[in-house]
Design a protein around this motif. Structure first.
Motif, PDB file in Angstrom:
ATOM      1  N   SER A 184       0.819  -1.217   0.000  1.00  0.00           N
ATOM      2  CA  SER A 184       0.000   0.000   0.000  1.00  0.00           C
ATOM      3  C   SER A 184       0.851   1.265   0.000  1.00  0.00           C
ATOM      4  O   SER A 184       0.359   2.338  -0.351  1.00  0.00           O
ATOM      5  CB  SER A 184      -0.909   0.017   1.233  1.00  0.00           C
ATOM      6  OG  SER A 184      -1.748  -1.110   1.275  1.00  0.00           O
TER       7      SER A 184
ATOM      8  N   CYS B 112       0.963   9.281   4.783  1.00  0.00           N
ATOM      9  CA  CYS B 112      -0.173   8.714   5.519  1.00  0.00           C
ATOM     10  C   CYS B 112      -0.270   9.316   6.917  1.00  0.00           C
ATOM     11  O   CYS B 112      -1.329   9.762   7.349  1.00  0.00           O
ATOM     12  CB  CYS B 112      -0.022   7.192   5.590  1.00  0.00           C
ATOM     13  SG  CYS B 112      -1.174   6.353   6.685  1.00  0.00           S
TER      14      CYS B 112
ATOM     15  N   LYS C 239      -7.409  12.601   8.876  1.00  0.00           N
ATOM     16  CA  LYS C 239      -7.746  11.178   8.955  1.00  0.00           C
ATOM     17  C   LYS C 239      -7.640  10.704  10.401  1.00  0.00           C
ATOM     18  O   LYS C 239      -6.830  11.226  11.169  1.00  0.00           O
ATOM     19  CB  LYS C 239      -6.794  10.344   8.082  1.00  0.00           C
ATOM     20  CG  LYS C 239      -6.875  10.634   6.588  1.00  0.00           C
ATOM     21  CD  LYS C 239      -8.184  10.135   5.980  1.00  0.00           C
ATOM     22  CE  LYS C 239      -8.192  10.340   4.476  1.00  0.00           C
ATOM     23  NZ  LYS C 239      -9.463   9.867   3.857  1.00  0.00           N
TER      24      LYS C 239
ATOM     25  N   TRP D  51      -6.982   4.840  10.372  1.00  0.00           N
ATOM     26  CA  TRP D  51      -6.829   4.844   8.918  1.00  0.00           C
ATOM     27  C   TRP D  51      -5.488   4.257   8.490  1.00  0.00           C
ATOM     28  O   TRP D  51      -5.403   3.574   7.459  1.00  0.00           O
ATOM     29  CB  TRP D  51      -6.966   6.265   8.379  1.00  0.00           C
ATOM     30  CG  TRP D  51      -6.946   6.368   6.883  1.00  0.00           C
ATOM     31  CD1 TRP D  51      -7.857   5.855   6.003  1.00  0.00           C
ATOM     32  CD2 TRP D  51      -5.955   7.025   6.083  1.00  0.00           C
ATOM     33  NE1 TRP D  51      -7.499   6.159   4.706  1.00  0.00           N
ATOM     34  CE2 TRP D  51      -6.344   6.879   4.731  1.00  0.00           C
ATOM     35  CE3 TRP D  51      -4.800   7.735   6.381  1.00  0.00           C
ATOM     36  CZ2 TRP D  51      -5.600   7.408   3.683  1.00  0.00           C
ATOM     37  CZ3 TRP D  51      -4.056   8.279   5.346  1.00  0.00           C
ATOM     38  CH2 TRP D  51      -4.451   8.106   4.008  1.00  0.00           C
TER      39      TRP D  51
ATOM     40  N   GLU E 204      -5.853   0.639   8.195  1.00  0.00           N
ATOM     41  CA  GLU E 204      -6.707   0.293   7.053  1.00  0.00           C
ATOM     42  C   GLU E 204      -5.918   0.352   5.750  1.00  0.00           C
ATOM     43  O   GLU E 204      -6.067  -0.504   4.874  1.00  0.00           O
ATOM     44  CB  GLU E 204      -7.887   1.255   6.993  1.00  0.00           C
ATOM     45  CG  GLU E 204      -8.852   1.129   8.170  1.00  0.00           C
ATOM     46  CD  GLU E 204      -9.889   2.244   8.189  1.00  0.00           C
ATOM     47  OE1 GLU E 204      -9.916   3.046   7.219  1.00  0.00           O
ATOM     48  OE2 GLU E 204     -10.648   2.333   9.171  1.00  0.00           O
ATOM     49  N   VAL E 205      -5.077   1.372   5.625  1.00  0.00           N
ATOM     50  CA  VAL E 205      -4.245   1.497   4.426  1.00  0.00           C
ATOM     51  C   VAL E 205      -3.300   0.298   4.323  1.00  0.00           C
ATOM     52  O   VAL E 205      -3.155  -0.309   3.258  1.00  0.00           O
ATOM     53  CB  VAL E 205      -3.446   2.813   4.449  1.00  0.00           C
ATOM     54  CG1 VAL E 205      -2.432   2.837   3.302  1.00  0.00           C
ATOM     55  CG2 VAL E 205      -4.376   4.012   4.355  1.00  0.00           C
TER      56      VAL E 205
ATOM     57  N   HIS F  72      -2.327   2.543  -2.412  1.00  0.00           N
ATOM     58  CA  HIS F  72      -3.498   3.258  -1.921  1.00  0.00           C
ATOM     59  C   HIS F  72      -3.521   4.673  -2.492  1.00  0.00           C
ATOM     60  O   HIS F  72      -2.601   5.466  -2.254  1.00  0.00           O
ATOM     61  CB  HIS F  72      -3.484   3.303  -0.395  1.00  0.00           C
ATOM     62  CG  HIS F  72      -4.810   3.598   0.220  1.00  0.00           C
ATOM     63  ND1 HIS F  72      -5.399   4.840   0.149  1.00  0.00           N
ATOM     64  CD2 HIS F  72      -5.685   2.803   0.906  1.00  0.00           C
ATOM     65  CE1 HIS F  72      -6.560   4.809   0.784  1.00  0.00           C
ATOM     66  NE2 HIS F  72      -6.753   3.581   1.250  1.00  0.00           N
TER      67      HIS F  72
ATOM     68  N   VAL G 185      -3.089   7.959  -0.244  1.00  0.00           N
ATOM     69  CA  VAL G 185      -1.826   8.275   0.416  1.00  0.00           C
ATOM     70  C   VAL G 185      -0.956   9.121  -0.508  1.00  0.00           C
ATOM     71  O   VAL G 185      -0.654   8.716  -1.634  1.00  0.00           O
ATOM     72  CB  VAL G 185      -1.072   6.993   0.811  1.00  0.00           C
ATOM     73  CG1 VAL G 185       0.313   7.336   1.344  1.00  0.00           C
ATOM     74  CG2 VAL G 185      -1.864   6.209   1.855  1.00  0.00           C
TER      75      VAL G 185
END
Length: 267
Positions: free
Chosen positions: A156, A203, A212, A216, A219-220, A227, A230
């Motif tokens: 990610s 991020c 965020k 989060w 989750e990323v 992602h 990001v």
């Protein structure tokens, strides 16, 4: 004979570490200088960390093979006499048996520096520090960072290269405010994939400025694919600070183990 070179550079005017035809790169400049001094047609060096365009280094390490042992102190002086002022060779030494700048490394240490207030802005360091327009909450950034530490698939956060693994062991990801008020992120891992550090910071800065929630970041990570939410932050805030190696008698063993892991992971 294999020799080790420790060097530092300001990445501002370089298109990264690796040689690229027609572009100014750190590897390209260093190899030309070495070939000139050693009076050979060409030289090839191997580095510990292939920094991207604009990324700086205080603790880059390289190795190369030479036929005859040079006067090491004289080689340092001559290299720094030929190289532009934005690259400095700090020391040259005979490498221990089995040393490999890339594969013998235990871990790489990076720092990302951010000025998130007017008081922390310094025009003298503008080429090494990201100016951010929102105040950052380091407590929530550290909370989110804890979700990313460990051995994971960081797909990610990486620009994937065909056939290359994105599994890495992130040993440290933490944030402090230094005495001048700068936010300093420390990122330590066995190795990094392409743009990983700047994506991690992108991020976490979104968490730190309130855009965020803490969760989060996890989750990323679990998405396990690039992602789109990001941001890969600017390169100039990032510096390779140092590379750790084992004791001299462990260099060859470490290099063999690392090569085996990379081959198995990329298979």
């Amino acid at each position: 004979m294999r020799i080790r070179i420790d060097l530092a550079y300001d990445g501002t005017d370089f298109r990264g570490w690796a040689v690229q035809p027609g572009l100014r790169t750190v590897q390209g400049e260093l190899q030309v200088a070495l070939a000139t001094i050693l009076r050979v047609e060409s030289v090839s060096v191997v580095c510990a960390g292939r920094t991207d365009a604009g990324v700086h280094a205080r603790g880059q390490v390289v190795h190369l093979e030479i036929e005859e042992p040079p006067d090491l102190d004289r080689l340092v002086r001559r290299l720094n006499g030929l190289l532009a002022p934005d690259v400095r060779v700090r020391r040259v030494s005979v490498a221990p048996e089995g040393f490999d700048a890339r594969f013998s490394a235990l871990r790489r240490h990076y720092a990302y520096r951010i000025a998130d207030s007017a008081a922390a802005l310094d025009p003298l360091t503008r080429a090494q520090v990201l100016a951010w327009h929102r105040r950052l909450d380091l407590d929530v950034m550290n909370e989110a960072s804890a979700l990313l530490v460990g051995r994971h698939d960081f797909a990610s956060f990486c620009k994937q290269r065909e056939g290359a693994t994105t599994i890495r062991t992130l040993e440290q990801l933490s944030w402090v405010r230094d005495e001048s008020g700068l936010v300093v992120g420390t990122v330590v891992a066995d190795a990094f994939c392409h743009s990983m550090v700047r994506s991690l910071v992108g991020c976490l800065i979104a968490v730190g400025d309130g855009r965020k929630p803490v969760a989060w970041a996890g989750e990323v990570l679990r998405a396990a694919e690039r992602h789109q939410g990001v941001t890969v932050l600017h390169a100039h805030g990032l510096t390779l600070e140092r590379v750790d190696y084992p004791g001299d008698d462990e260099m060859a063993k470490r290099a063999e183990e690392t090569r085996a892991k990379r081959v198995a992971a990329d298979a």
